[in-house]
Design an enzyme around this catalytic site. Structure first.
Site, mmCIF file in Angstrom:
data_model
loop_
_atom_site.group_PDB
_atom_site.id
_atom_site.type_symbol
_atom_site.label_atom_id
_atom_site.label_comp_id
_atom_site.label_asym_id
_atom_site.label_seq_id
_atom_site.Cartn_x
_atom_site.Cartn_y
_atom_site.Cartn_z
ATOM 1 N N GLN A 128 -1.140 -3.573 2.791
ATOM 2 C CA GLN A 128 -2.257 -3.482 3.733
ATOM 3 C C GLN A 128 -2.988 -4.798 3.921
ATOM 4 O OE1 GLN A 128 -4.879 -0.204 3.007
ATOM 5 N NE2 GLN A 128 -6.349 -0.780 4.577
ATOM 6 N N ASP A 129 -3.494 -5.367 2.822
ATOM 7 C CA ASP A 129 -4.388 -6.513 2.896
ATOM 8 C C ASP A 129 -4.012 -7.493 1.783
ATOM 9 O OD1 ASP A 129 -6.713 -7.569 4.249
ATOM 10 O OD2 ASP A 129 -7.872 -7.187 2.439
ATOM 11 N N TYR A 131 -4.314 -10.008 -1.389
ATOM 12 C CA TYR A 131 -5.249 -10.129 -2.501
ATOM 13 C C TYR A 131 -6.326 -11.153 -2.129
ATOM 14 C CZ TYR A 131 -1.611 -7.843 -5.333
ATOM 15 O OH TYR A 131 -0.678 -6.960 -5.841
ATOM 16 N N HIS A 132 -7.563 -10.892 -2.546
ATOM 17 C CA HIS A 132 -8.657 -11.774 -2.115
ATOM 18 C C HIS A 132 -9.243 -12.599 -3.250
ATOM 19 C CE1 HIS A 132 -11.396 -8.735 -3.816
ATOM 20 N NE2 HIS A 132 -10.666 -7.836 -3.176
ATOM 21 N N PHE A 142 1.863 -7.348 -2.519
ATOM 22 C CA PHE A 142 1.894 -6.947 -3.925
ATOM 23 C C PHE A 142 2.217 -8.089 -4.880
ATOM 24 C CE2 PHE A 142 2.749 -2.842 -1.782
ATOM 25 C CZ PHE A 142 1.715 -2.096 -2.329
ATOM 26 N N SER A 153 -2.003 -2.518 -9.196
ATOM 27 C CA SER A 153 -0.988 -1.809 -8.409
ATOM 28 C C SER A 153 0.414 -2.289 -8.758
ATOM 29 C CB SER A 153 -1.254 -1.984 -6.910
ATOM 30 O OG SER A 153 -2.422 -1.308 -6.515
ATOM 31 N N ASN A 188 2.533 -7.442 4.537
ATOM 32 C CA ASN A 188 1.199 -6.873 4.671
ATOM 33 C C ASN A 188 0.890 -6.600 6.138
ATOM 34 O OD1 ASN A 188 -0.179 -6.513 2.136
ATOM 35 N ND2 ASN A 188 -0.212 -8.740 1.907
ATOM 36 N N HIS A 252 0.011 5.654 -2.835
ATOM 37 C CA HIS A 252 -0.092 4.231 -3.159
ATOM 38 C C HIS A 252 -0.042 4.037 -4.677
ATOM 39 C CE1 HIS A 252 -1.792 0.156 -3.274
ATOM 40 N NE2 HIS A 252 -1.422 0.062 -2.014
ATOM 41 N N SER A 254 -1.794 2.234 -6.457
ATOM 42 C CA SER A 254 -3.116 1.925 -7.004
ATOM 43 C C SER A 254 -3.450 2.853 -8.173
ATOM 44 C CB SER A 254 -4.174 2.094 -5.913
ATOM 45 O OG SER A 254 -5.476 2.189 -6.466
ATOM 46 N N ARG A 260 -0.768 10.671 -8.759
ATOM 47 C CA ARG A 260 -0.624 11.811 -7.846
ATOM 48 C C ARG A 260 0.710 11.798 -7.089
ATOM 49 N NH1 ARG A 260 -6.025 10.361 -6.196
ATOM 50 N NH2 ARG A 260 -5.259 9.926 -4.101
#
Length: 288
Positions: A128-129, A131-132, A142, A153, A188, A252, A254, A260
């Site tokens: 998605q985004d 790493y910041h 990833f 993750s 991403n 995901h 995460s 789950r």
């Protein structure tokens, strides 16, 4: 523009002579993007089509296939790089780099195009985004550069690999370049982010651009295994042609969701089963 170079430059490395400063400007960033998305070389396009079809093609058929793929890439070029949204996106990123720290560094934004030829893409993992945090993002979803510790993750991905792939050892780092070089496209949805501000470059245009990449892969290649983890990736991959490709879905990795359904999904071994059934070599997930 697309149509001027061979397929080899579609995933070719950025010239080492180019610096972050060179790439910060709108025009230079656009040139980098265009260079990454080069045209299809006749010989490679025809050989890929032959392998997918399992039959020998006449020279006329090979030429027609190559021209069709070339036209598809040219259409992607004209419909994306020349659009106002893409110019606005480049201007936004350029201004962000002037005012803030932006990850990944400009020369790493398109790392996902540098690892292998487009004809060799076997697996697509959608993130998605970026790493910041400092020294994390380097253009592969990833993945983090050494010696940065694997984020949570990715640690969960390693846990699943340990149970799914016989003999998988924790590599002790988070650099997934070894997968990318084998044909795992780590893409991403958003390719840049402001330091310490997750999703800060969301809805600025990158999603439109990467949607076009996914759509091109779906339409013009065959037998790719798409790993869609989480609702965001699954929505982004909703238009993938299931008749041409294999789609694996799970929550995901995460820590918030891995228990789950990510743990035990066995996507890595399943991907290899699909690849082998399609006449392709499997990914060596241990090669990191």
């Amino acid at each position: 523009m697309i149509g001027q170079k061979t397929i080899n430059s579609f995933f070719s490395p950025v010239s080492k002579k180019r610096t972050s400063k060179d790439l910060d400007g709108t025009e230079e960033d656009a040139k980098v993007a265009k260079r990454k998305f080069a045209a299809v070389e006749d010989e490679q396009a025809s050989s890929s089509a032959s392998a997918a079809a399992g039959v020998a093609l006449t020279p006329e058929q090979q030429e027609r296939i190559a021209q069709n793929k070339k036209a598809a890439l040219e259409k992607l070029s004209s419909s994306q790089f020349g659009k106002p949204y893409f110019k606005q996106l480049m201007a936004f990123v350029s201004e962000e780099r002037k005012r803030h720290t932006v990850y990944p560094p400009a020369e790493d934004v398109y790392t996902w195009t540098q690892m292998c030829d487009i004809k060799d893409v076997k697996v697509v993992i959608l993130g998605q985004d970026p790493y910041h945090g400092p020294n994390q993002a380097h253009g592969l979803c990833f993945s983090v550069k050494r010696p940065v510790s694997p984020p949570p993750s990715l640690e969960n991905m390693y846990k699943e690999l340990t149970s799914d792939i016989d003999g998988f050892p924790h590599p002790g780092h988070g650099d997934l370049t070894g997968w990318s070089k084998q044909g795992v496209l780590l893409l991403n949805a958003v390719l840049t982010v402001r330091a310490h501000q997750a999703n800060s470059h969301k809805d600025k245009g990158w999603e439109t651009f990467t949607d076009a990449v996914v759509q091109w892969l779906s339409k013009n290649l065959s037998g790719i295994v798409f790993m869609l983890w989480g609702a965001y990736a699954q929505k982004k991959g909703a238009a993938i042609n299931r008749r041409r490709h294999h789609v694996l879905r799970a929550v995901h990795p995460s820590p918030l969701s891995a228990h789950r359904g990510f743990f035990g999904c066995k996507h890595f071994s399943k991907a290899n089963e699909f690849l082998v059934a399609s006449g392709k070599s499997p990914i060596d997930w241990k090669a990191l």
